[in-house]
Scaffold this motif. Structure first.
Motif, PDB file in Angstrom:
ATOM      1  N   SER A  13     -40.513 -18.707 -25.330  1.00 17.52           N
ATOM      2  CA  SER A  13     -40.218 -19.061 -23.938  1.00 17.52           C
ATOM      3  C   SER A  13     -39.187 -18.107 -23.347  1.00 17.52           C
ATOM      4  O   SER A  13     -39.321 -17.664 -22.201  1.00 17.52           O
ATOM      5  CB  SER A  13     -39.705 -20.500 -23.847  1.00 17.52           C
ATOM      6  N   LYS A  40     -38.658 -15.024 -24.230  1.00 16.63           N
ATOM      7  CA  LYS A  40     -39.312 -13.724 -24.041  1.00 16.63           C
ATOM      8  C   LYS A  40     -40.159 -13.721 -22.769  1.00 16.63           C
ATOM      9  O   LYS A  40     -40.145 -12.745 -22.002  1.00 16.63           O
ATOM     10  CB  LYS A  40     -40.169 -13.400 -25.263  1.00 16.63           C
ATOM     11  N   VAL A  41     -40.881 -14.796 -22.530  1.00 17.38           N
ATOM     12  CA  VAL A  41     -41.693 -14.899 -21.311  1.00 17.38           C
ATOM     13  C   VAL A  41     -40.801 -14.818 -20.076  1.00 17.38           C
ATOM     14  O   VAL A  41     -41.104 -14.100 -19.122  1.00 17.38           O
ATOM     15  CB  VAL A  41     -42.533 -16.201 -21.306  1.00 17.38           C
ATOM     16  N   LEU A  42     -39.691 -15.555 -20.092  1.00 18.73           N
ATOM     17  CA  LEU A  42     -38.774 -15.519 -18.945  1.00 18.73           C
ATOM     18  C   LEU A  42     -38.179 -14.128 -18.750  1.00 18.73           C
ATOM     19  O   LEU A  42     -38.049 -13.662 -17.609  1.00 18.73           O
ATOM     20  CB  LEU A  42     -37.671 -16.553 -19.117  1.00 18.73           C
ATOM     21  N   ASP A  84     -39.608 -11.304 -19.606  1.00 20.61           N
ATOM     22  CA  ASP A  84     -40.702 -10.469 -19.085  1.00 20.61           C
ATOM     23  C   ASP A  84     -40.946 -10.729 -17.604  1.00 20.61           C
ATOM     24  O   ASP A  84     -41.221  -9.805 -16.840  1.00 20.61           O
ATOM     25  CB  ASP A  84     -41.995 -10.715 -19.867  1.00 20.61           C
ATOM     26  N   GLN A  85     -40.833 -11.981 -17.191  1.00 22.51           N
ATOM     27  CA  GLN A  85     -41.102 -12.357 -15.801  1.00 22.51           C
ATOM     28  C   GLN A  85     -39.938 -12.079 -14.863  1.00 22.51           C
ATOM     29  O   GLN A  85     -40.140 -11.698 -13.721  1.00 22.51           O
ATOM     30  CB  GLN A  85     -41.461 -13.837 -15.705  1.00 22.51           C
ATOM     31  N   HIS A  86     -38.712 -12.285 -15.341  1.00 24.30           N
ATOM     32  CA  HIS A  86     -37.545 -12.268 -14.449  1.00 24.30           C
ATOM     33  C   HIS A  86     -36.476 -11.242 -14.810  1.00 24.30           C
ATOM     34  O   HIS A  86     -35.466 -11.146 -14.099  1.00 24.30           O
ATOM     35  CB  HIS A  86     -36.913 -13.663 -14.396  1.00 24.30           C
ATOM     36  N   ALA A  91     -33.447 -13.813 -15.938  1.00 22.23           N
ATOM     37  CA  ALA A  91     -34.106 -14.816 -16.781  1.00 22.23           C
ATOM     38  C   ALA A  91     -33.200 -16.011 -17.083  1.00 22.23           C
ATOM     39  O   ALA A  91     -33.631 -17.167 -16.979  1.00 22.23           O
ATOM     40  CB  ALA A  91     -34.587 -14.172 -18.080  1.00 22.23           C
ATOM     41  N   HIS A  97     -32.877 -18.359 -14.103  1.00 23.12           N
ATOM     42  CA  HIS A  97     -34.045 -19.230 -13.927  1.00 23.12           C
ATOM     43  C   HIS A  97     -34.037 -20.366 -14.944  1.00 23.12           C
ATOM     44  O   HIS A  97     -34.352 -21.510 -14.596  1.00 23.12           O
ATOM     45  CB  HIS A  97     -35.331 -18.410 -14.019  1.00 23.12           C
TER      46      HIS A  97
END
Length: 65
Positions: free
Chosen positions: A10, A12-14, A16-18, A22, A25
Motif C-alpha cells: 500500500s 508503494k502504491v501511494l 507511485d501515485q503521489h 504520499a 495522503h
C-alpha cells in the motif's frame, strides 16, 4: 489483521501515485478513519505512513544520508 507485506504494498502504491505527498495522503485517510471512529483503520494508515517514510528513506548501497 493487515500483514506487513500489505502495508508495504500500500505504501508503494501511494508513493507511485503521489510521490513526495504520499505520507500526506495517508495521513488524510488516517484522520478520516479517526473521525469515523474506526481505530483499527486509523492504525493501519499510521503503519502505512511509517512504511512510506521507511521506503522513502532507503538510499542506494554506499550512499550517505
Amino acid at each position: 489483521m493487515t500483514t506487513d507485506i500489505d502495508i508495504y504494498r500500500s505504501a508503494k502504491v501511494l508513493i507511485d501515485q503521489h510521490g513526495d505527498n504520499a505520507a500526506i495522503h495517508a495521513a488524510i485517510r488516517a484522520d478520516q478513519m479517526l473521525k469515523q471512529g474506526d481505530l483499527d483503520g486509523r492504525n493501519v494508515w499510521v503503519r502505512i505512513i511509517e512504511a512510506i517514510h521507511e521506503l522513502r528513506d532507503v538510499k542506494p548501497h554506499g550512499m550517505k544520508h
